[in-house]
Design a protein around this motif. Structure first.
Motif, PDB file in Angstrom:
ATOM      1  N   VAL A 199      21.730  44.503  30.598  1.00 37.44           N
ATOM      2  CA  VAL A 199      20.538  44.454  31.433  1.00 37.44           C
ATOM      3  C   VAL A 199      20.340  45.767  32.200  1.00 37.44           C
ATOM      4  O   VAL A 199      19.293  46.400  32.105  1.00 37.44           O
ATOM      5  N   ALA A 200      21.342  46.164  32.973  1.00 39.12           N
ATOM      6  CA  ALA A 200      21.220  47.361  33.802  1.00 39.12           C
ATOM      7  C   ALA A 200      22.606  47.811  34.237  1.00 39.12           C
ATOM      8  O   ALA A 200      23.532  47.000  34.299  1.00 39.12           O
ATOM      9  N   ALA A 201      22.728  49.115  34.560  1.00 40.51           N
ATOM     10  CA  ALA A 201      24.010  49.650  35.004  1.00 40.51           C
ATOM     11  C   ALA A 201      23.792  50.769  36.003  1.00 40.51           C
ATOM     12  O   ALA A 201      22.770  51.473  35.961  1.00 40.51           O
ATOM     13  N   ILE A 202      24.791  50.956  36.872  1.00 35.44           N
ATOM     14  CA  ILE A 202      24.744  52.006  37.879  1.00 35.44           C
ATOM     15  C   ILE A 202      26.165  52.498  38.121  1.00 35.44           C
ATOM     16  O   ILE A 202      27.118  51.721  38.071  1.00 35.44           O
ATOM     17  N   SER A 203      26.303  53.813  38.334  1.00 33.19           N
ATOM     18  CA  SER A 203      27.617  54.342  38.677  1.00 33.19           C
ATOM     19  C   SER A 203      27.860  54.169  40.168  1.00 33.19           C
ATOM     20  O   SER A 203      26.957  54.390  40.972  1.00 33.19           O
ATOM     21  N   TRP A 204      29.074  53.772  40.516  1.00 31.53           N
ATOM     22  CA  TRP A 204      29.367  53.521  41.916  1.00 31.53           C
ATOM     23  C   TRP A 204      29.208  54.788  42.753  1.00 31.53           C
ATOM     24  O   TRP A 204      28.754  54.753  43.884  1.00 31.53           O
ATOM     25  N   GLY A 205      29.591  55.920  42.185  1.00 29.79           N
ATOM     26  CA  GLY A 205      29.514  57.170  42.927  1.00 29.79           C
ATOM     27  C   GLY A 205      28.151  57.840  42.873  1.00 29.79           C
ATOM     28  O   GLY A 205      27.927  58.850  43.540  1.00 29.79           O
ATOM     29  N   GLY A 206      27.242  57.300  42.081  1.00 30.48           N
ATOM     30  CA  GLY A 206      25.903  57.883  41.987  1.00 30.48           C
ATOM     31  C   GLY A 206      25.750  58.772  40.772  1.00 30.48           C
ATOM     32  O   GLY A 206      26.728  59.221  40.200  1.00 30.48           O
ATOM     33  N   GLY A 207      24.509  58.994  40.336  1.00 35.72           N
ATOM     34  CA  GLY A 207      24.224  59.906  39.249  1.00 35.72           C
ATOM     35  C   GLY A 207      23.949  59.266  37.916  1.00 35.72           C
ATOM     36  O   GLY A 207      23.483  59.933  36.995  1.00 35.72           O
ATOM     37  N   TYR A 208      24.245  57.974  37.775  1.00 42.03           N
ATOM     38  CA  TYR A 208      24.002  57.292  36.516  1.00 42.03           C
ATOM     39  C   TYR A 208      23.268  55.992  36.757  1.00 42.03           C
ATOM     40  O   TYR A 208      23.655  55.199  37.615  1.00 42.03           O
ATOM     41  N   LEU A 209      22.207  55.798  35.989  1.00 48.92           N
ATOM     42  CA  LEU A 209      21.376  54.604  36.110  1.00 48.92           C
ATOM     43  C   LEU A 209      20.806  54.319  34.730  1.00 48.92           C
ATOM     44  O   LEU A 209      20.356  55.229  34.044  1.00 48.92           O
ATOM     45  N   ASN A 210      20.815  53.057  34.327  1.00 47.06           N
ATOM     46  CA  ASN A 210      20.321  52.718  32.989  1.00 47.06           C
ATOM     47  C   ASN A 210      19.778  51.291  32.995  1.00 47.06           C
ATOM     48  O   ASN A 210      20.330  50.410  33.668  1.00 47.06           O
ATOM     49  N   TYR A 211      18.695  51.075  32.272  1.00 43.18           N
ATOM     50  CA  TYR A 211      18.068  49.752  32.174  1.00 43.18           C
ATOM     51  C   TYR A 211      17.763  49.430  30.716  1.00 43.18           C
ATOM     52  O   TYR A 211      17.423  50.312  29.924  1.00 43.18           O
ATOM     53  N   ALA A 212      17.833  48.156  30.386  1.00 44.97           N
ATOM     54  CA  ALA A 212      17.316  47.697  29.098  1.00 44.97           C
ATOM     55  C   ALA A 212      15.790  47.799  29.122  1.00 44.97           C
ATOM     56  O   ALA A 212      15.165  47.605  30.175  1.00 44.97           O
ATOM     57  N   ASP A 213      15.204  48.089  27.973  1.00 40.46           N
ATOM     58  CA  ASP A 213      13.753  48.226  27.902  1.00 40.46           C
ATOM     59  C   ASP A 213      13.042  46.958  28.363  1.00 40.46           C
ATOM     60  O   ASP A 213      11.967  47.013  28.963  1.00 40.46           O
ATOM     61  N   SER A 214      13.652  45.811  28.110  1.00 40.60           N
ATOM     62  CA  SER A 214      13.018  44.531  28.422  1.00 40.60           C
ATOM     63  C   SER A 214      12.876  44.271  29.926  1.00 40.60           C
ATOM     64  O   SER A 214      12.099  43.401  30.330  1.00 40.60           O
ATOM     65  N   VAL A 215      13.609  45.020  30.752  1.00 43.86           N
ATOM     66  CA  VAL A 215      13.549  44.780  32.199  1.00 43.86           C
ATOM     67  C   VAL A 215      13.030  45.977  32.978  1.00 43.86           C
ATOM     68  O   VAL A 215      12.842  45.885  34.200  1.00 43.86           O
ATOM     69  N   LYS A 216      12.786  47.097  32.308  1.00 41.13           N
ATOM     70  CA  LYS A 216      12.283  48.283  33.008  1.00 41.13           C
ATOM     71  C   LYS A 216      10.977  47.976  33.715  1.00 41.13           C
ATOM     72  O   LYS A 216      10.079  47.357  33.136  1.00 41.13           O
ATOM     73  N   GLY A 217      10.886  48.425  34.977  1.00 40.61           N
ATOM     74  CA  GLY A 217       9.676  48.193  35.756  1.00 40.61           C
ATOM     75  C   GLY A 217       9.663  46.855  36.470  1.00 40.61           C
ATOM     76  O   GLY A 217       8.800  46.611  37.308  1.00 40.61           O
ATOM     77  N   ARG A 218      10.616  45.977  36.142  1.00 44.54           N
ATOM     78  CA  ARG A 218      10.681  44.658  36.793  1.00 44.54           C
ATOM     79  C   ARG A 218      11.972  44.452  37.572  1.00 44.54           C
ATOM     80  O   ARG A 218      11.975  43.749  38.586  1.00 44.54           O
ATOM     81  N   PHE A 219      13.077  45.011  37.087  1.00 42.78           N
ATOM     82  CA  PHE A 219      14.383  44.849  37.730  1.00 42.78           C
ATOM     83  C   PHE A 219      14.820  46.175  38.338  1.00 42.78           C
ATOM     84  O   PHE A 219      14.542  47.251  37.788  1.00 42.78           O
TER      85      PHE A 219
END
Length: 119
Positions: free
Chosen positions: A48-68
């Motif tokens: 669905v989505a991911a984030i790096s704890w220290g910052g600098g990385y963010l990623n979303y599945a296409d199906s949730v972009k703009g909503r989550f």
């Protein structure tokens, strides 16, 4: 002992919102990536989505972009998933997971929280 504990699931009508939280404990996660996955009945678990704890990385599945939106709360040691404009196809058990930055294997998983989108 590392623990990931999800909360915030529930029943919401289509178009509604929910906020999930993943409480992380048991180690320092500064070099980790925290993600949300989901699994609907009869289907494979999906990212669905991911984030790096220290910052600098963010990623979303296409199906949730703009909503989550995924975010970190350092004070509470949580990773949150704000879910807006929910659709029936978002219905699933949502899991929190953690892996070391740069590695592919998800080392730790939570038990999951149910999200049901239905009128």
């Amino acid at each position: 002992q590392v623990q990931l504990v999800e909360s915030g699931g529930g029943l919401v009508p289509p178009g509604g919102s929910l906020r999930l939280s993943c409480a992380a404990s048991g180690r320092t996660f500064s070099s980790y990536v925290i993600a949300w996955f989901r699994q609907a009945p009869g289907l494979e678990r999906e990212f669905v989505a991911a984030i790096s704890w220290g910052g600098g990385y963010l990623n979303y599945a296409d199906s949730v972009k703009g909503r989550f939106i995924i975010s970190r709360d350092y004070a509470r040691n949580t990773v949150n998933l704000q879910m807006d404009s929910l659709k029936p196809e978002d219905t699933a058990v949502y899991y929190c997971a953690a892996r070391q930055s740069g590695l592919a294997s998800w080392d730790y998983w939570g038990q999951g929280t149910q999200v049901t989108v239905s009128s």
